[in-house]
Write a protein that holds these residues in place. Structure first.
Motif, PDB file in Angstrom:
ATOM      1  N   SER A   7      -4.903   3.811   2.292  1.00  0.00           N
ATOM      2  CA  SER A   7      -4.946   2.917   1.135  1.00  0.00           C
ATOM      3  C   SER A   7      -3.589   2.661   0.495  1.00  0.00           C
ATOM      4  CB  SER A   7      -5.916   3.471   0.088  1.00  0.00           C
ATOM      5  OG  SER A   7      -5.498   4.749  -0.346  1.00  0.00           O
ATOM      6  N   THR A   8      -2.693   3.621   0.488  1.00  0.00           N
ATOM      7  CA  THR A   8      -1.365   3.563  -0.132  1.00  0.00           C
ATOM      8  C   THR A   8      -1.446   3.619  -1.657  1.00  0.00           C
ATOM      9  OG1 THR A   8      -0.957   1.185  -0.463  1.00  0.00           O
ATOM     10  CG2 THR A   8      -0.635   2.061   1.767  1.00  0.00           C
ATOM     11  N   CYS A   9      -0.388   4.132  -2.267  1.00  0.00           N
ATOM     12  CA  CYS A   9      -0.354   4.308  -3.726  1.00  0.00           C
ATOM     13  C   CYS A   9      -0.419   2.985  -4.474  1.00  0.00           C
ATOM     14  CB  CYS A   9       0.926   5.044  -4.133  1.00  0.00           C
ATOM     15  SG  CYS A   9       1.173   6.638  -3.337  1.00  0.00           S
ATOM     16  N   VAL A  10       0.365   2.007  -4.024  1.00  0.00           N
ATOM     17  CA  VAL A  10       0.438   0.726  -4.737  1.00  0.00           C
ATOM     18  C   VAL A  10      -0.910   0.013  -4.710  1.00  0.00           C
ATOM     19  CG1 VAL A  10       1.560  -1.539  -4.821  1.00  0.00           C
ATOM     20  CG2 VAL A  10       2.906   0.491  -4.301  1.00  0.00           C
ATOM     21  N   ASP A  12      -3.905   1.473  -4.467  1.00  0.00           N
ATOM     22  CA  ASP A  12      -4.817   2.223  -5.336  1.00  0.00           C
ATOM     23  C   ASP A  12      -4.589   1.895  -6.810  1.00  0.00           C
ATOM     24  OD1 ASP A  12      -6.065   3.482  -3.245  1.00  0.00           O
ATOM     25  OD2 ASP A  12      -4.946   5.357  -3.424  1.00  0.00           O
ATOM     26  N   LEU A  13      -3.320   1.818  -7.205  1.00  0.00           N
ATOM     27  CA  LEU A  13      -2.984   1.671  -8.613  1.00  0.00           C
ATOM     28  C   LEU A  13      -2.924   0.227  -9.107  1.00  0.00           C
ATOM     29  CD1 LEU A  13      -0.139   4.348  -8.793  1.00  0.00           C
ATOM     30  CD2 LEU A  13      -2.455   4.571  -9.688  1.00  0.00           C
ATOM     31  N   MET A  14      -2.516  -0.697  -8.205  1.00  0.00           N
ATOM     32  CA  MET A  14      -2.219  -2.059  -8.654  1.00  0.00           C
ATOM     33  C   MET A  14      -3.059  -3.150  -8.000  1.00  0.00           C
ATOM     34  SD  MET A  14       0.256  -1.423 -10.802  1.00  0.00           S
ATOM     35  CE  MET A  14       0.917  -3.051 -11.090  1.00  0.00           C
ATOM     36  N   PHE A  15      -3.479  -2.957  -6.740  1.00  0.00           N
ATOM     37  CA  PHE A  15      -4.127  -4.038  -5.998  1.00  0.00           C
ATOM     38  C   PHE A  15      -5.400  -3.569  -5.283  1.00  0.00           C
ATOM     39  CE2 PHE A  15       0.408  -5.071  -6.151  1.00  0.00           C
ATOM     40  CZ  PHE A  15       0.411  -6.413  -6.536  1.00  0.00           C
ATOM     41  N   PRO A  16      -6.362  -2.985  -5.977  1.00  0.00           N
ATOM     42  CA  PRO A  16      -7.567  -2.511  -5.283  1.00  0.00           C
ATOM     43  C   PRO A  16      -8.328  -3.623  -4.581  1.00  0.00           C
ATOM     44  CG  PRO A  16      -7.891  -2.539  -7.667  1.00  0.00           C
ATOM     45  CD  PRO A  16      -6.424  -2.748  -7.434  1.00  0.00           C
ATOM     46  N   GLN A  17      -8.217  -4.863  -5.088  1.00  0.00           N
ATOM     47  CA  GLN A  17      -8.928  -5.984  -4.475  1.00  0.00           C
ATOM     48  C   GLN A  17      -8.420  -6.269  -3.063  1.00  0.00           C
ATOM     49  OE1 GLN A  17      -6.614  -6.298  -6.800  1.00  0.00           O
ATOM     50  NE2 GLN A  17      -5.269  -8.011  -6.340  1.00  0.00           N
ATOM     51  N   ILE A  40      -3.079  11.091   0.191  1.00  0.00           N
ATOM     52  CA  ILE A  40      -2.311  10.833  -1.037  1.00  0.00           C
ATOM     53  C   ILE A  40      -1.146   9.918  -0.655  1.00  0.00           C
ATOM     54  CG2 ILE A  40      -2.996  12.880  -2.311  1.00  0.00           C
ATOM     55  CD1 ILE A  40      -0.511  14.298  -1.243  1.00  0.00           C
ATOM     56  N   CYS A  41       0.001  10.106  -1.289  1.00  0.00           N
ATOM     57  CA  CYS A  41       1.193   9.325  -0.961  1.00  0.00           C
ATOM     58  C   CYS A  41       1.706   9.702   0.427  1.00  0.00           C
ATOM     59  CB  CYS A  41       2.273   9.589  -2.014  1.00  0.00           C
ATOM     60  SG  CYS A  41       3.854   8.789  -1.699  1.00  0.00           S
ATOM     61  N   CYS A  42       2.363   8.758   1.098  1.00  0.00           N
ATOM     62  CA  CYS A  42       2.909   9.031   2.427  1.00  0.00           C
ATOM     63  C   CYS A  42       4.174   9.885   2.366  1.00  0.00           C
ATOM     64  CB  CYS A  42       3.214   7.735   3.164  1.00  0.00           C
ATOM     65  SG  CYS A  42       4.545   6.751   2.423  1.00  0.00           S
ATOM     66  N   GLY A  43       4.753  10.022   1.178  1.00  0.00           N
ATOM     67  CA  GLY A  43       5.946  10.842   1.012  1.00  0.00           C
ATOM     68  C   GLY A  43       7.253  10.083   1.123  1.00  0.00           C
ATOM     69  N   VAL A  72      -5.887   4.608  12.376  1.00  0.00           N
ATOM     70  CA  VAL A  72      -5.533   4.586  10.959  1.00  0.00           C
ATOM     71  C   VAL A  72      -4.881   3.234  10.673  1.00  0.00           C
ATOM     72  CG1 VAL A  72      -4.209   5.657   9.109  1.00  0.00           C
ATOM     73  CG2 VAL A  72      -5.177   7.085  10.941  1.00  0.00           C
ATOM     74  N   VAL A  73      -5.481   2.473   9.775  1.00  0.00           N
ATOM     75  CA  VAL A  73      -4.983   1.130   9.473  1.00  0.00           C
ATOM     76  C   VAL A  73      -4.544   1.077   8.016  1.00  0.00           C
ATOM     77  CG1 VAL A  73      -5.556  -1.327   9.348  1.00  0.00           C
ATOM     78  CG2 VAL A  73      -6.429   0.064  11.226  1.00  0.00           C
ATOM     79  N   GLY A  74      -3.293   0.687   7.803  1.00  0.00           N
ATOM     80  CA  GLY A  74      -2.732   0.620   6.467  1.00  0.00           C
ATOM     81  C   GLY A  74      -2.551  -0.795   5.979  1.00  0.00           C
ATOM     82  N   ILE A  75      -2.501  -0.936   4.678  1.00  0.00           N
ATOM     83  CA  ILE A  75      -2.396  -2.244   4.052  1.00  0.00           C
ATOM     84  C   ILE A  75      -0.954  -2.682   3.871  1.00  0.00           C
ATOM     85  CG2 ILE A  75      -2.302  -1.498   1.635  1.00  0.00           C
ATOM     86  CD1 ILE A  75      -4.524  -4.323   3.107  1.00  0.00           C
TER      87      ILE A  75
END
Length: 255
Positions: A7-10, A12-17, A40-43, A72-75
Motif C-alpha cells: 500500500s505504501t505510506c503516502v 495510506d495517509l493521503m490517497f486511499p482512493q 509498514i514503510c519500505c524504509g 507483490v504489487v505496489g502503487i
C-alpha cells in the motif's frame, strides 16, 4: 493465484482512493488480492538518509510481511523499486539474503504488473475527450527501468488525449526527504515542472507515483491552477467498458 497489495505510506495517509482503484482493477480481472497487515514503510526515507543500521528492522519486517505472497504489487514505482534494492543490503550467509531476493523477484509496480506480467494493454477505461499529460517519476524510470508500461496502457484509454510533456526526464523536486533537506532547490524544480505541465494545455495530470502527484498537485493548488491530478490506477478504473478488457495472457492467472 493471489496478489498482495503493497500500500505504501503516502497512499495510506493521503490517497486511499488510489488503493481502492488499484484493487478494483485487479479484482475485475478475476485476481484475488490481500493486504498483509504486518506491512509498514519500505524504509527508503531513513535508508537513503544514511541511517542504514536503523532501517534494517523496518526492511526485515517488510520481507517477513510478504514472505508467503505469490506476487507483490505496489502503487508507486519509488516504493516498489526499494524492494528490488533489498538483496544488496544483506551479506552472503545472512538468513534474510535469499528472502530479500525472493521478494525482489516477485515485486512489481502496478502498471508494470499489468503489462509485463499479465500481458494486458486495454483495461476498458473510457473518458470523454479530456486532455491529459503524464509525469514519469524518477525512481520508476531509473530504479525499476520501466519507461513503457504506463504509456502503453494510457494509449488504450478511449477518449483520453495524451499530450507530450516537455522535459519528461526531469524530476519534480520531491525526492522524499530531499524536499525537506533542500526546500529551496525542491521549490525551483517543482516550479519548472508545473510550467511544463501548464504549457501542454492539459486538463489532467497523470503519474504512477503518489509522491510526485502530492508534490506537483500541491504546487498547482497553491498557484491556483485548475488541473485535475490523478494516479494512473484511477484513470484505468474510470467508466470501464467490460467488453473491451483484454484477456490475461499469462497462463498462471487463467482460471
Amino acid at each position: 493465484m493471489k496478489v498482495s497489495i503493497f500500500s505504501t505510506c503516502v497512499m495510506d495517509l493521503m490517497f486511499p482512493q488510489v488503493g481502492i482503484a488499484m484493487v478494483e482493477v485487479l479484482e475485475r480481472l478475476g485476481i484475488e488480492t490481500d493486504l498483509p497487515e504486518q506491512q509498514i514503510c519500505c524504509g527508503q526515507p531513513t535508508y537513503n538518509s544514511g541511517l542504514v543500521k536503523e532501517s534494517m528492522p523496518t526492511i526485515k519486517n517488510q520481507i517477513d510481511a510478504f514472505e508467503s505472497s505469490d506476487y507483490v504489487v505496489g502503487i508507486a514505482g519509488s516504493c516498489s523499486g526499494m524492494f528490488t534494492e533489498y538483496p544488496h543490503m544483506f551479506d552472503e550467509g545472512d538468513s534474510y539474503k535469499q528472502k530479500a531476493i525472493d521478494l525482489a523477484n516477485k515485486s512489481y509496480e502496478f502498471t508494470q504488473f499489468l503489462y509485463r506480467v499479465l500481458g494486458l494493454e486495454d483495461l476498458g477505461a473510457t473518458f470523454n475527450g479530456e486532455k491529459a499529460t503524464y509525469h514519469r517519476s524518477c525512481h520508476m524510470t531509473r530504479i525499476l527501468g520501466e519507461r513503457e508500461a504506463p504509456f502503453i496502457l494510457l494509449d488504450k484509454v478511449k477518449g483520453l488525449e495524451l499530450l507530450p510533456l516537455p522535459h519528461l526526464e526531469n524530476c519534480c523536486g520531491f525526492g522524499g526527504t530531499f524536499s525537506v533537506k533542500s526546500p529551496e532547490i525542491s521549490e525551483m524544480m517543482v516550479a519548472e515542472k508545473t510550467r511544463d505541465i501548464l504549457s501542454t494545455g492539459a486538463e489532467i495530470l497523470i503519474s504512477a507515483d503518489l509522491g510526485c502527484l502530492m508534490n506537483i498537485g500541491g504546487k498547482l493548488n497553491r498557484d491556483g491552477k485548475k488541473i485535475r491530478v490523478m494516479h494512473i490506477a484511477e484513470i484505468l478504473n474510470t467508466n470501464v467498458d467490460l467488453e473491451r478488457i483484454d484477456v490475461i495472457k499469462n497462463p498462471a492467472f487463467i482460471k
